[in-house]
Motif scaffolding. Sequence first.
Motif, PDB file in Angstrom:
ATOM      1  N   LYS A 137       0.834  -1.185   0.434  1.00  0.00           N
ATOM      2  CA  LYS A 137      -0.046  -0.016  -0.401  1.00  0.00           C
ATOM      3  C   LYS A 137       1.313   1.920   0.020  1.00  0.00           C
ATOM      4  CE  LYS A 137      -3.984  -2.503   2.497  1.00  0.00           C
ATOM      5  NZ  LYS A 137      -4.970  -1.746   3.694  1.00  0.00           N
ATOM      6  N   GLY A 138       0.391   2.405  -0.572  1.00  0.00           N
ATOM      7  CA  GLY A 138       0.902   3.665  -0.747  1.00  0.00           C
ATOM      8  C   GLY A 138       0.910   5.065   0.450  1.00  0.00           C
ATOM      9  N   ARG A 139       0.882   5.489   0.233  1.00  0.00           N
ATOM     10  CA  ARG A 139       1.460   6.735   1.607  1.00  0.00           C
ATOM     11  C   ARG A 139       0.321   7.377   1.267  1.00  0.00           C
ATOM     12  NH1 ARG A 139       5.821   9.230   1.695  1.00  0.00           N
ATOM     13  NH2 ARG A 139       7.010   7.840   0.369  1.00  0.00           N
ATOM     14  N   LEU A 140      -0.831   6.934   0.524  1.00  0.00           N
ATOM     15  CA  LEU A 140      -1.811   8.186   0.369  1.00  0.00           C
ATOM     16  C   LEU A 140      -2.595   7.414   0.895  1.00  0.00           C
ATOM     17  CD1 LEU A 140      -1.772  10.052  -3.067  1.00  0.00           C
ATOM     18  CD2 LEU A 140      -1.125  10.615  -0.988  1.00  0.00           C
ATOM     19  N   LEU A 141      -3.075   5.944   0.761  1.00  0.00           N
ATOM     20  CA  LEU A 141      -3.779   5.237   1.377  1.00  0.00           C
ATOM     21  C   LEU A 141      -3.537   4.907   3.215  1.00  0.00           C
ATOM     22  CD1 LEU A 141      -6.249   3.663   1.509  1.00  0.00           C
ATOM     23  CD2 LEU A 141      -4.948   1.411   0.507  1.00  0.00           C
ATOM     24  N   LEU A 142      -2.530   4.717   3.258  1.00  0.00           N
ATOM     25  CA  LEU A 142      -1.632   4.847   4.613  1.00  0.00           C
ATOM     26  C   LEU A 142      -2.309   5.909   5.569  1.00  0.00           C
ATOM     27  CD1 LEU A 142       1.785   3.234   4.207  1.00  0.00           C
ATOM     28  CD2 LEU A 142      -0.547   2.286   4.229  1.00  0.00           C
ATOM     29  N   ALA A 159       5.021   9.669  10.573  1.00  0.00           N
ATOM     30  CA  ALA A 159       5.460   8.856   9.879  1.00  0.00           C
ATOM     31  C   ALA A 159       5.315   8.906   9.079  1.00  0.00           C
ATOM     32  CB  ALA A 159       4.126   7.804   9.945  1.00  0.00           C
ATOM     33  N   LEU A 160       4.353   9.515   7.753  1.00  0.00           N
ATOM     34  CA  LEU A 160       4.596   8.758   6.669  1.00  0.00           C
ATOM     35  C   LEU A 160       6.072   9.929   5.883  1.00  0.00           C
ATOM     36  CD1 LEU A 160       1.086  10.149   5.792  1.00  0.00           C
ATOM     37  CD2 LEU A 160       2.226   7.787   5.732  1.00  0.00           C
ATOM     38  N   LYS A 161       6.399  10.881   6.664  1.00  0.00           N
ATOM     39  CA  LYS A 161       8.020  11.016   6.057  1.00  0.00           C
ATOM     40  C   LYS A 161       9.385   9.965   6.228  1.00  0.00           C
ATOM     41  CE  LYS A 161       6.740  16.190   7.116  1.00  0.00           C
ATOM     42  NZ  LYS A 161       7.664  16.561   8.061  1.00  0.00           N
ATOM     43  N   ARG A 162       8.520   9.148   7.457  1.00  0.00           N
ATOM     44  CA  ARG A 162       9.798   8.120   7.572  1.00  0.00           C
ATOM     45  C   ARG A 162       9.752   6.663   6.573  1.00  0.00           C
ATOM     46  NH1 ARG A 162      12.149   8.895  11.962  1.00  0.00           N
ATOM     47  NH2 ARG A 162      11.788  10.197  13.642  1.00  0.00           N
ATOM     48  N   ILE A 163       8.561   6.997   5.918  1.00  0.00           N
ATOM     49  CA  ILE A 163       8.207   5.829   4.673  1.00  0.00           C
ATOM     50  C   ILE A 163       9.251   5.741   3.951  1.00  0.00           C
ATOM     51  CG2 ILE A 163       6.685   5.047   2.216  1.00  0.00           C
ATOM     52  CD1 ILE A 163       4.703   5.888   3.978  1.00  0.00           C
ATOM     53  N   ASP A 164      10.154   4.757   3.573  1.00  0.00           N
ATOM     54  CA  ASP A 164      11.644   5.033   2.352  1.00  0.00           C
ATOM     55  C   ASP A 164      11.344   4.660   0.764  1.00  0.00           C
ATOM     56  OD1 ASP A 164      13.605   3.462   0.143  1.00  0.00           O
ATOM     57  OD2 ASP A 164      14.913   3.752   2.008  1.00  0.00           O
ATOM     58  N   LYS A 165      11.001   5.665   0.477  1.00  0.00           N
ATOM     59  CA  LYS A 165      10.803   5.947  -1.227  1.00  0.00           C
ATOM     60  C   LYS A 165      11.478   4.833  -2.270  1.00  0.00           C
ATOM     61  CE  LYS A 165      10.260  10.101  -1.095  1.00  0.00           C
ATOM     62  NZ  LYS A 165      10.437  12.432  -2.033  1.00  0.00           N
ATOM     63  N   THR A 166      12.470   4.026  -1.594  1.00  0.00           N
ATOM     64  CA  THR A 166      12.609   3.574  -2.520  1.00  0.00           C
ATOM     65  C   THR A 166      11.856   1.520  -2.404  1.00  0.00           C
ATOM     66  OG1 THR A 166      14.671   4.030  -2.798  1.00  0.00           O
ATOM     67  CG2 THR A 166      14.459   1.749  -3.271  1.00  0.00           C
ATOM     68  N   GLU A 167      11.860   2.175  -1.351  1.00  0.00           N
ATOM     69  CA  GLU A 167      10.438   0.134  -0.199  1.00  0.00           C
ATOM     70  C   GLU A 167       9.633   1.344  -1.361  1.00  0.00           C
ATOM     71  OE1 GLU A 167      10.541  -2.337   3.615  1.00  0.00           O
ATOM     72  OE2 GLU A 167      10.476   0.150   3.727  1.00  0.00           O
ATOM     73  N   GLY A 202      -2.770   4.050  -3.243  1.00  0.00           N
ATOM     74  CA  GLY A 202      -2.305   5.079  -2.462  1.00  0.00           C
ATOM     75  C   GLY A 202      -1.534   5.305  -3.076  1.00  0.00           C
ATOM     76  N   PHE A 203      -0.882   5.151  -4.235  1.00  0.00           N
ATOM     77  CA  PHE A 203       0.727   5.061  -4.891  1.00  0.00           C
ATOM     78  C   PHE A 203       0.537   6.530  -5.298  1.00  0.00           C
ATOM     79  CE2 PHE A 203       0.934   0.588  -4.536  1.00  0.00           C
ATOM     80  CZ  PHE A 203       2.465   0.441  -3.628  1.00  0.00           C
ATOM     81  N   PRO A 204       1.401   7.504  -5.019  1.00  0.00           N
ATOM     82  CA  PRO A 204       1.621   8.204  -5.814  1.00  0.00           C
ATOM     83  C   PRO A 204       1.390   8.364  -7.498  1.00  0.00           C
ATOM     84  CG  PRO A 204       2.883   8.669  -3.830  1.00  0.00           C
ATOM     85  CD  PRO A 204       2.757   7.437  -4.047  1.00  0.00           C
ATOM     86  N   GLY A 205       1.361   9.321  -7.802  1.00  0.00           N
ATOM     87  CA  GLY A 205       1.455   9.198  -9.343  1.00  0.00           C
ATOM     88  C   GLY A 205       2.843   9.156 -10.212  1.00  0.00           C
ATOM     89  N   SER A 206       4.084   9.861 -10.081  1.00  0.00           N
ATOM     90  CA  SER A 206       5.080   9.408 -10.282  1.00  0.00           C
ATOM     91  C   SER A 206       6.054   8.094  -9.961  1.00  0.00           C
ATOM     92  CB  SER A 206       5.951   9.952  -9.513  1.00  0.00           C
ATOM     93  OG  SER A 206       6.448   9.961  -7.616  1.00  0.00           O
ATOM     94  N   ILE A 207       4.895   6.884  -9.098  1.00  0.00           N
ATOM     95  CA  ILE A 207       5.790   5.746  -8.146  1.00  0.00           C
ATOM     96  C   ILE A 207       4.245   4.841  -9.700  1.00  0.00           C
ATOM     97  CG2 ILE A 207       5.608   4.399  -6.395  1.00  0.00           C
ATOM     98  CD1 ILE A 207       6.105   6.155  -4.948  1.00  0.00           C
ATOM     99  N   VAL A 208       3.890   5.566  -9.332  1.00  0.00           N
ATOM    100  CA  VAL A 208       2.314   4.489 -10.237  1.00  0.00           C
ATOM    101  C   VAL A 208       3.304   4.030 -12.023  1.00  0.00           C
ATOM    102  CG1 VAL A 208       0.203   4.693 -11.810  1.00  0.00           C
ATOM    103  CG2 VAL A 208       0.472   5.220  -9.200  1.00  0.00           C
ATOM    104  N   LYS A 209       3.142   5.625 -12.182  1.00  0.00           N
ATOM    105  CA  LYS A 209       3.942   5.482 -13.807  1.00  0.00           C
ATOM    106  C   LYS A 209       5.060   4.545 -13.838  1.00  0.00           C
ATOM    107  CE  LYS A 209       2.743  10.058 -14.772  1.00  0.00           C
ATOM    108  NZ  LYS A 209       3.385  11.160 -15.431  1.00  0.00           N
ATOM    109  N   GLU A 210       5.845   4.496 -12.772  1.00  0.00           N
ATOM    110  CA  GLU A 210       6.968   3.632 -12.682  1.00  0.00           C
ATOM    111  C   GLU A 210       7.194   2.031 -12.781  1.00  0.00           C
ATOM    112  OE1 GLU A 210      11.342   2.672  -9.801  1.00  0.00           O
ATOM    113  OE2 GLU A 210       9.870   4.845  -9.599  1.00  0.00           O
ATOM    114  N   ALA A 211       6.032   2.043 -12.189  1.00  0.00           N
ATOM    115  CA  ALA A 211       5.052   0.396 -11.420  1.00  0.00           C
ATOM    116  C   ALA A 211       4.754  -0.289 -12.811  1.00  0.00           C
ATOM    117  CB  ALA A 211       4.697   0.419 -10.462  1.00  0.00           C
ATOM    118  N   ILE A 212       3.835   0.972 -13.982  1.00  0.00           N
ATOM    119  CA  ILE A 212       3.331   0.411 -14.675  1.00  0.00           C
ATOM    120  C   ILE A 212       4.300  -0.045 -15.655  1.00  0.00           C
ATOM    121  CG2 ILE A 212       1.906   1.166 -16.910  1.00  0.00           C
ATOM    122  CD1 ILE A 212      -0.016   2.894 -14.814  1.00  0.00           C
ATOM    123  N   GLN A 213       5.356   0.737 -15.952  1.00  0.00           N
ATOM    124  CA  GLN A 213       6.101  -0.102 -16.821  1.00  0.00           C
ATOM    125  C   GLN A 213       7.348  -0.858 -16.251  1.00  0.00           C
ATOM    126  OE1 GLN A 213       7.235   2.085 -19.939  1.00  0.00           O
ATOM    127  NE2 GLN A 213       8.363   0.275 -20.365  1.00  0.00           N
TER     128      GLN A 213
END
Length: 230
Positions: A137-142, A159-167, A202-213
């Motif tokens: 799950k992504g930060r927006l849903l969390l 708490a959301l600031k501490r989420i590792d963006k790579t993870e 809950g994943f941000p748009g930039s991460i969604v594009k990366e995941a789709i690719q």
Amino acid sequence: MKDGQQDGMLTITAVEQDRKERYRYQLFVNNGQEEPYLTVHEDIMIRFRLLKGREIHTDELKQIIEEDTQHRAYALGLVYLGARQRTHKEIARYLSRKGIDEESSEKAIQRLIQEGFVNDAAFAKQFASERVRNHMKGRLLLQQELRQRGIPKETVQEALKRIDKTEEAEAAIRAACKKWPYIKGEPIDRKRKLATFLLRRGFPGSIVKEAIQAAITQEELAEEWHMLDN
């Protein structure tokens, strides 16, 4: 406690252990009733020396009832925490369902906080990390889920600031690659459906594009290997 309490003194005429609740005791007084006048936890009984023959003024009785209610709230809170870590708000809601008044509930929770059993900041941090890693799950849903559990807005943001963006990106890629093979239709429709799926998680748009690719690339590589095997 039974109705019919009168001003003045009450004398305890008998003390019996409650058959249903091991650590609670029934107090009988000189009011002519066959049923117990009050039940208290053994810790309260010992603290106030509630033994046979003890005289209790009605003002002191009020204090005994308040202390016993707070003790019960604290004990219920500990039991509720036994299953998993809970937030301040979750425990308050639970104690309310158990019939504990708000004041006694809050005093019990503050004691649990002081003793380190309840910590909303630690809960939020651990919850966010585990949800990303184990539930994809992504930060927006969390953010939404933490607020629903009564975590203050500022604590959630920290708490959301501490989420590792790579993870988080890796979690989105895992979710996308798992979902992609089951989405049917034309390529553009498949991309749109996958994007909607990931955004809802809950994943941000930039991460969604990366995941789709990443999901598309994985499928293409699988097809190339299949052609080589043939």
